[in-house]
Design a protein around this motif. Structure first.
Motif, mmCIF file in Angstrom:
data_model
loop_
_atom_site.group_PDB
_atom_site.id
_atom_site.type_symbol
_atom_site.label_atom_id
_atom_site.label_comp_id
_atom_site.label_asym_id
_atom_site.label_seq_id
_atom_site.Cartn_x
_atom_site.Cartn_y
_atom_site.Cartn_z
ATOM 1 N N SER A 167 20.738 25.193 -42.068
ATOM 2 C CA SER A 167 20.750 23.904 -42.754
ATOM 3 C C SER A 167 21.938 23.820 -43.714
ATOM 4 N N GLY A 168 22.208 24.926 -44.429
ATOM 5 C CA GLY A 168 23.344 24.958 -45.340
ATOM 6 C C GLY A 168 24.669 24.874 -44.613
ATOM 7 N N LYS A 169 24.769 25.520 -43.452
ATOM 8 C CA LYS A 169 25.988 25.436 -42.645
ATOM 9 C C LYS A 169 26.239 23.998 -42.200
ATOM 10 N N LEU A 170 25.181 23.324 -41.774
ATOM 11 C CA LEU A 170 25.323 21.937 -41.325
ATOM 12 C C LEU A 170 25.746 21.043 -42.492
ATOM 13 N N PHE A 171 25.156 21.269 -43.650
ATOM 14 C CA PHE A 171 25.504 20.507 -44.850
ATOM 15 C C PHE A 171 26.972 20.731 -45.223
ATOM 16 N N SER A 172 27.400 21.988 -45.173
ATOM 17 C CA SER A 172 28.793 22.313 -45.507
ATOM 18 C C SER A 172 29.773 21.601 -44.587
ATOM 19 N N PHE A 173 29.431 21.541 -43.309
ATOM 20 C CA PHE A 173 30.331 20.955 -42.327
ATOM 21 C C PHE A 173 30.385 19.426 -42.433
ATOM 22 N N THR A 174 29.290 18.800 -42.841
ATOM 23 C CA THR A 174 29.211 17.335 -42.775
ATOM 24 C C THR A 174 29.389 16.614 -44.102
ATOM 25 N N TYR A 181 40.325 18.114 -40.522
ATOM 26 C CA TYR A 181 38.991 18.227 -41.114
ATOM 27 C C TYR A 181 39.005 17.879 -42.603
ATOM 28 N N PHE A 182 39.937 18.480 -43.342
ATOM 29 C CA PHE A 182 39.958 18.231 -44.787
ATOM 30 C C PHE A 182 40.468 16.835 -45.122
ATOM 31 N N ASN A 183 41.247 16.253 -44.244
ATOM 32 C CA ASN A 183 41.647 14.863 -44.441
ATOM 33 C C ASN A 183 40.439 13.938 -44.435
ATOM 34 N N GLY A 184 39.428 14.308 -43.669
ATOM 35 C CA GLY A 184 38.196 13.524 -43.660
ATOM 36 C C GLY A 184 37.179 13.964 -44.699
ATOM 37 N N LYS A 185 37.237 15.242 -45.073
ATOM 38 C CA LYS A 185 36.234 15.756 -46.022
ATOM 39 C C LYS A 185 36.469 15.246 -47.434
ATOM 40 N N PHE A 186 37.736 15.295 -47.906
ATOM 41 C CA PHE A 186 38.044 14.797 -49.248
ATOM 42 C C PHE A 186 38.362 13.305 -49.135
ATOM 43 N N THR A 187 37.446 12.484 -49.617
ATOM 44 C CA THR A 187 37.567 11.040 -49.466
ATOM 45 C C THR A 187 37.995 10.390 -50.774
#
Length: 521
Positions: free
Chosen positions: A206-213, A340-346
């Motif tokens: 669950s934590g891995k999924l949270f980290s990724f999304t 990935y990080f272009n989408g993660k940091f909004t």
């Protein structure tokens, strides 16, 4: 501190001069690490990094480190590592392949990290012990703030190997899927069939999924600055080092904005606000209160080459592991990482500045140098605390004063530390900071009597400091009047990173996350 200024980005004309000077630095053959004398590799390059951060030849000698503290790291490889006593530095054992990579790529790596505002963990020594084993001494990319409780600590690769290491101050136990351990449900159902998994595995997944999304908000200019730095680093890793499988270690601390503005925060939170790589503020929305988010970050584990073993792992993971996978060639890994990080940091937050921005003038810099020179009895460029205790006026309370100037907590005070302390006085709105230091210098040099100094100190220290506005300023930035923390907490290399001015008053929004079931490592 030794890491007070990371903005050593080299301008074109000066770079030729600086590189020429750096090339003249002679490396050492041996070095003292803890109680052991170790052999060094290619130290003419690593000496440049030590010089950049003002590290002395005894920075990790004696009781500052002991090899007996080496223990398994947190990654899948479990490479032994240990922190120095001050927790500013990490000594990590290198695998044979990482050792060979570093031998081949030392020059290009140091050329990059010594001349840019890099997110890459900085390497200061590459060594071999007399008893065997090769190690690297590097900075810790996370701050040494004793008692700090992370909201989240992530290890992010931009693929399904992302993981949550800490949530709400609690470590998350890592339970990996393995083909030889069916109790952890290797084939990927990850808890869909309760009889063939465990609560710990469900929590970890669950934590891995949270980290990724999950998404993390920043101001526009903070985001631009981050990607300028990250682009340069990834270019170096892809084209010069030709490595993959690196991570962004990201510490996140969220603090209620109302608590910050009312100064109802802990010493640890105050220090984090002062030293974070980036600090953003998001407005209240959807029932969530307004908050301040502190980000600490650095890129780690960047010595893995695209080997035959990784190529075999790629084939296996491509068939069975969830996508995207981490075992891909350097070119693909770099593109995947940046996308990935272009989408993660909004966007959607404001830059949050805790202190007024101040500069130290050349006159003030000279005064700081004069102060250090007067107390530098050994003429070696530092103040020995024990000697300074005798020279400073009692009215200044030397024990307390020196505790705040000795930011590195090594019983010595460098010019960088004096300047950092002086800048802190100005940041707290003390318009008499220069007068205060002038009075101290005059007293030490015998031009001011104790009574005159005590009277003047009382006048200066009792003066009411003007508070910074708690409202957004003309540039659309939110500020706080929270004072500089009175702490000896040593700063990580990412405390070097500058806070970016944000002149764009974008609409703020809270941290956007995907639902997750539990806490994880």
């Amino acid at each position: 501190t030794a890491f007070a200024d990371s903005k050593k980005v080299i301008a074109s004309p000066a770079s030729i001069e600086l590189k020429s000077e750096q090339n003249e630095i002679k490396g050492l053959k041996t070095f003292k690490v803890g109680s052991e004398t170790v052999s060094l590799f290619q130290d003419n390059h690593f000496a440049r990094m030590r010089k950049k951060y003002g590290l002395e030849d005894d920075f990790i000698a004696g009781d500052k480190f002991t090899f007996s503290n080496l223990g398994a790291g947190g990654g899948k490889g479990g490479t032994p590592l240990a922190y120095s006593k001050c927790r500013l530095f990490i000594v990590k054992e290198l695998s044979d392949s990482d050792h060979q990579t570093l031998l081949k790529r030392t020059k290009v790596l140091i050329n990059h990290t010594s001349t840019t505002n890099s997110l890459l963990s900085s390497f200061f020594l590459h060594l071999e012990r007399a008893t065997g084993g090769r190690y690297v001494v590097m900075n810790s990319v996370l701050p040494n703030i004793e008692g700090l409780s992370w909201t989240y600590l992530f290890d992010l690769k931009g693929n399904r190997d992302d993981k949550l290491m800490i949530e709400d101050g609690k470590k998350v136990q890592a339970i990996h899927n393995r083909c030889w351990n069916c109790s952890t449900c290797w084939f990927g159902c990850n808890g869909a069939i309760p009889c063939c998994t465990t609560d710990e595995r469900q929590s970890y997944y669950s934590g891995k999924l949270f980290s990724f999304t999950t998404h993390l908000p920043m101001s526009r200019n903070q985001r631009l600055d981050l990607f300028k730095r990250m682009d340069a680093d990834v270019d170096c890793l892809r084209d010069d080092l030709e490595t993959m499988d690196y991570s962004l270690l990201l510490g996140v601390l969220e603090i209620n904005l109302a608590k910050v503005n009312s100064k109802d925060i802990t010493r640890e939170e105050s220090t984090a606000l002062a030293t974070a790589t980036y600090v953003s503020a998001v407005e209240a929305k959807d029932g969530m209160p307004a908050k301040v988010i502190c980000y600490f970050m650095g890129i780690i584990d960047f010595l893995q080459e695209w080997t035959t073993t990784k190529k075999i792992a790629h084939c296996i993971k491509w068939c069975f592991a969830p996508k995207p996978i981490s075992t891909v060639p350097p070119l693909q890994y770099a593109d995947q990482f940046l996308d990935y990080f272009n989408g993660k940091f909004t966007k959607g937050a404001e830059a949050f500045h805790v202190f007024r921005r101040v500069t130290v003038t050349s006159e003030e810099m000279k005064l700081c140098g004069e102060f250090l020179k007067l107390l530098d009895k050994d003429k070696n460029g530092t103040i020995e605390i024990s000697e300074a205790m005798q020279a400073l006026p009692k009215s200044l309370e030397p024990e307390i004063f020196l505790k705040h100037v000795d930011i590195n907590n090594d019983q010595k005070v460098s010019l960088d530390e004096v300047i950092t302390w002086f800048k802190g006085l100005k940041q707290r709105g003390n318009g008499s900071a220069k007068d205060l230091l002038r009075e101290i210098v005059d007293h030490i040099s015998g031009e001011t009597t104790v009574n005159e100094l005590q009277s003047r100190l009382q006048e200066i220290l009792d003066a009411k400091n003007p508070a910074a506005a708690d409202e957004p300023d003309a540039e659309g930035e939110r500020k706080s009047s929270e004072p500089l923390p009175n702490t000896r907490a040593s700063l990580s290399v990412n405390a070097m990173a500058h806070t970016v001015d944000d002149t764009h008053g974008e609409t703020s929004r809270p941290l956007v996350t995907e639902p997750h079931a539990a806490s994880d490592h």
